[in-house]
Design a protein around this motif. Structure first.
Motif, PDB file in Angstrom:
ATOM      1  N   VAL A  63       0.861  -1.183   0.000  1.00  0.00           N
ATOM      2  CA  VAL A  63       0.000   0.000   0.000  1.00  0.00           C
ATOM      3  C   VAL A  63       0.895   1.230   0.000  1.00  0.00           C
ATOM      4  N   VAL A  64       0.555   2.213  -0.815  1.00  0.00           N
ATOM      5  CA  VAL A  64       1.320   3.463  -0.913  1.00  0.00           C
ATOM      6  C   VAL A  64       0.440   4.605  -0.424  1.00  0.00           C
ATOM      7  N   GLY A  65       0.898   5.312   0.608  1.00  0.00           N
ATOM      8  CA  GLY A  65       0.190   6.477   1.116  1.00  0.00           C
ATOM      9  C   GLY A  65       0.645   7.719   0.380  1.00  0.00           C
ATOM     10  N   ALA A  66      -0.178   8.208  -0.556  1.00  0.00           N
ATOM     11  CA  ALA A  66       0.110   9.435  -1.293  1.00  0.00           C
ATOM     12  C   ALA A  66      -1.013  10.432  -1.038  1.00  0.00           C
ATOM     13  N   ASP A  67      -1.460  10.469   0.210  1.00  0.00           N
ATOM     14  CA  ASP A  67      -2.659  11.222   0.571  1.00  0.00           C
ATOM     15  C   ASP A  67      -2.365  12.541   1.260  1.00  0.00           C
ATOM     16  N   GLY A  68      -1.260  13.196   0.900  1.00  0.00           N
ATOM     17  CA  GLY A  68      -1.034  14.582   1.287  1.00  0.00           C
ATOM     18  C   GLY A  68      -0.505  14.790   2.687  1.00  0.00           C
ATOM     19  N   ARG A  69      -0.412  16.077   3.061  1.00  0.00           N
ATOM     20  CA  ARG A  69       0.253  16.447   4.306  1.00  0.00           C
ATOM     21  C   ARG A  69      -0.468  15.898   5.533  1.00  0.00           C
ATOM     22  N   ASN A  70      -1.789  15.767   5.488  1.00  0.00           N
ATOM     23  CA  ASN A  70      -2.547  15.201   6.606  1.00  0.00           C
ATOM     24  C   ASN A  70      -2.820  13.723   6.359  1.00  0.00           C
ATOM     25  N   SER A  71      -1.782  13.017   5.972  1.00  0.00           N
ATOM     26  CA  SER A  71      -1.905  11.643   5.506  1.00  0.00           C
ATOM     27  C   SER A  71      -2.555  10.724   6.530  1.00  0.00           C
ATOM     28  N   ARG A  72      -3.645  10.107   6.115  1.00  0.00           N
ATOM     29  CA  ARG A  72      -4.305   9.098   6.944  1.00  0.00           C
ATOM     30  C   ARG A  72      -3.459   7.830   7.024  1.00  0.00           C
ATOM     31  N   VAL A  73      -2.787   7.489   5.922  1.00  0.00           N
ATOM     32  CA  VAL A  73      -1.918   6.316   5.926  1.00  0.00           C
ATOM     33  C   VAL A  73      -0.764   6.505   6.912  1.00  0.00           C
ATOM     34  N   ARG A  74      -0.168   7.676   6.908  1.00  0.00           N
ATOM     35  CA  ARG A  74       0.932   7.957   7.841  1.00  0.00           C
ATOM     36  C   ARG A  74       0.443   7.870   9.286  1.00  0.00           C
ATOM     37  N   GLU A  75      -0.728   8.416   9.532  1.00  0.00           N
ATOM     38  CA  GLU A  75      -1.289   8.397  10.886  1.00  0.00           C
ATOM     39  C   GLU A  75      -1.559   6.978  11.354  1.00  0.00           C
ATOM     40  N   LEU A  76      -2.187   6.151  10.504  1.00  0.00           N
ATOM     41  CA  LEU A  76      -2.527   4.788  10.892  1.00  0.00           C
ATOM     42  C   LEU A  76      -1.292   3.899  11.024  1.00  0.00           C
ATOM     43  N   THR A  77      -0.273   4.178  10.227  1.00  0.00           N
ATOM     44  CA  THR A  77       0.908   3.319  10.212  1.00  0.00           C
ATOM     45  C   THR A  77       1.900   3.672  11.302  1.00  0.00           C
ATOM     46  N   PHE A  78       2.124   4.964  11.507  1.00  0.00           N
ATOM     47  CA  PHE A  78       3.151   5.392  12.443  1.00  0.00           C
ATOM     48  C   PHE A  78       2.614   6.115  13.670  1.00  0.00           C
TER      49      PHE A  78
END
Length: 502
Positions: free
Chosen positions: A230-245
């Protein structure tokens, strides 16, 4: 004894943490409020991840799932599809609507796109305007002629380096051109990410994504499984970044408007700034034929940075265009330009109506060049977009398991050097290269993502640091004293809006 020492140490740590949190809430109350909400969401998502991943229908299985249909996510999808992978892009928006924002893309960014898709690169260039020159100038309040500080011959440099041109283009034109190169049904709208399951439950052997129900009601989209990653390319308020880290207070503070930028590369607060921009006819009515043609002109004036960027046809002829369209009431014969101004050190402000916002802009530039006045005068009140400058400290890690980040989700930076899109395109190239088999050597997905992270973090950190420094230079230079006063009386003020980070 040891137990008492351990308890005392724990109490000291808790006390120090409480003190730090209190200071953070005083300095950044809004950011901390956002952090608390983000933390609660992360806790709920973590609890959900402890449950088995839901079963996924065969029709909803792909090789790579990309979250976010911005330029970076679309470029990554193009690069991976060119390698024969089954890629799907999930976007939370329910429809694509033209907006007034425009950007410029450096030659090296287009060269990265060209390396895997020359046809799409040509379509992107045709959708925008070729930029031959970049000029940075100093404009004194009330003056009609500017002192040129820097001029960059981008066209000459591109020719000498055998690179594509630099272009100005609207966000809508760019994303339309990128989507046109994808296979049908690659992009799925109305998919707001809810949770990520990496390799457990009945969908083991991949990463499972679940989605939230639409805001207007109805059932949530079915879950999706990505066999590879899965690639998180969802911007500065990344939901992927939040859920992963996860999210902490410092992370949230650095993603707030005009962030403190308290990363390891920065010790002083960056200047705050309001940003206003809109699309205007090019040339604007009333400017006696003057316009911005094949150039980006950035003027520093009385605490402001003023941009005029040729964007070709802009958002003209795009169905559904309103705020981003020709605001003069009729099609401009030549096209559109993006007018934008960055008000360094202007406190955050709100306006009761769009008309009041436009009146504020007119008051700022009523005694300046005819071109600037005409550009503002030909803009509808509803066409003016107001925001704050954002940046976010680069992620110290981009990948975890089979989930990784790309673009602003990993390294959101100030727009002072205009590097965001170009850097995201380079991320896409590197990601595709790392996921491919080099020389017949097959590596695991986790190893490939680790290599991608290792190769991209250092250059992105350098570019983000450079953008932050240039932001401060521009903020300071915008309030520079007139040439006749330098060295004799210090710097001239700017109407009570003096920069805090000069």
């Amino acid at each position: 004894g040891p137990v008492r020492l351990s308890i005392a140490s724990a109490r000291g740590v808790r006390a120090m943490r409480t003190l730090v949190e209190c200071r953070a809430r005083i300095a950044h109350p809004r950011a901390c409020s956002r952090a608390s909400k983000s933390t609660r969401r992360a806790v709920r998502a973590s609890a959900a991840r402890r449950a088995p991943a839901p079963a996924v229908d065969d029709d909803n299985v792909c090789d790579v799932a990309i979250v976010g249909a911005g330029p970076g996510g679309l470029a990554a999808a193009l690069a991976l599809q060119r390698q024969g992978l089954d890629v799907r892009v999930f976007e939370q928006r329910e429809e694509f609507r033209p907006a007034g924002v425009a950007i410029f893309i450096w030659p090296h960014g287009l060269n990265a796109l060209k390396s895997f898709d020359p046809e799409t690169t040509e379509r992107v260039v045709e959708a925008g305007a070729v930029i031959d020159n970049i000029a940075i100038e100093q404009l004194q309040p009330g003056g009609t002629e500017a002192e040129e500080l820097v001029r960059i011959d981008v066209a000459g440099w591109s020719r000498r380096m055998n690179l594509p041109p630099q272009i100005g283009i609207t966000w809508a034109r760019l994303t339309n051109a990128l989507r046109a190169g994808l296979r049908p049904d690659t992009v799925r709208l109305a998919h707001r990410l809810a949770c990520i399951y990496d390799g457990d439950g009945p969908s083991s052997g991949g990463v499972t994504l679940t989605f939230e129900p639409p805001r207007n009601g109805g059932d949530a989209p079915p879950p999706v499984r990505a066999r590879m990653c899965v690639v998180g390319a969802d911007g500065r308020n990344s939901r992927v970044r939040e859920l992963t880290f996860g999210v902490d207070e410092n992370d949230a503070a650095s993603s707030s408007p005009a962030a403190s930028s308290s990363s390891s590369s920065s010790s002083a607060a960056a200047p705050e700034a309001n940003v206003y921009y809109a699309l205007s006819p090019n040339p604007p009515p009333g400017a006696n034929g003057a316009g911005s043609f094949n150039e980006l002109r950035f003027s520093l004036c009385d605490g402001s940075g003023i941009s005029l960027l040729d964007v070709g046809r802009g958002n003209l002829d795009i169905d559904g265009d309103d705020a981003g369209g020709d605001s003069s009431g009729g099609d401009s014969p030549c096209g559109q330009l993006m007018f934008g101004t960055t008000r360094f050190s202007e406190p955050a402000r709100t306006f009761d109506t769009p008309e009041r916002r436009l009146e504020h802009l007119e008051s700022l530039f009523e005694n300046t060049t005819p071109l600037l006045q005409a550009a503002i005068a030909s803009t509808k009140p509803s066409a003016v977009v107001q925001t704050r400058l954002y940046e976010r400290d680069g992620a110290s890690r981009w990948s975890k398991g089979r989930v990784t980040l790309l673009g602003d989700a990993a390294h959101c930076m100030y727009p002072s050097l205009g590097l965001g899109i170009s850097t995201a395109f380079q991320d896409a190239v590197e990601l595709a290269n790392c996921l491919s088999s080099e020389g017949g050597k097959v590596v695991s997905v986790c190893e490939a993502l680790a290599t991608y992270e290792r190769r991209r973090i250092p250059p992105c950190w350098a570019l983000q640091t450079g953008s932050r420094l240039m932001h401060r230079v521009l903020a300071a230079t915008s309030e520079r004293a007139p040439a006749g006063e330098r060295g004799s009386g210090g710097e001239r003020g700017s109407g009570g809006e003096r920069g805090s980070g000069g």
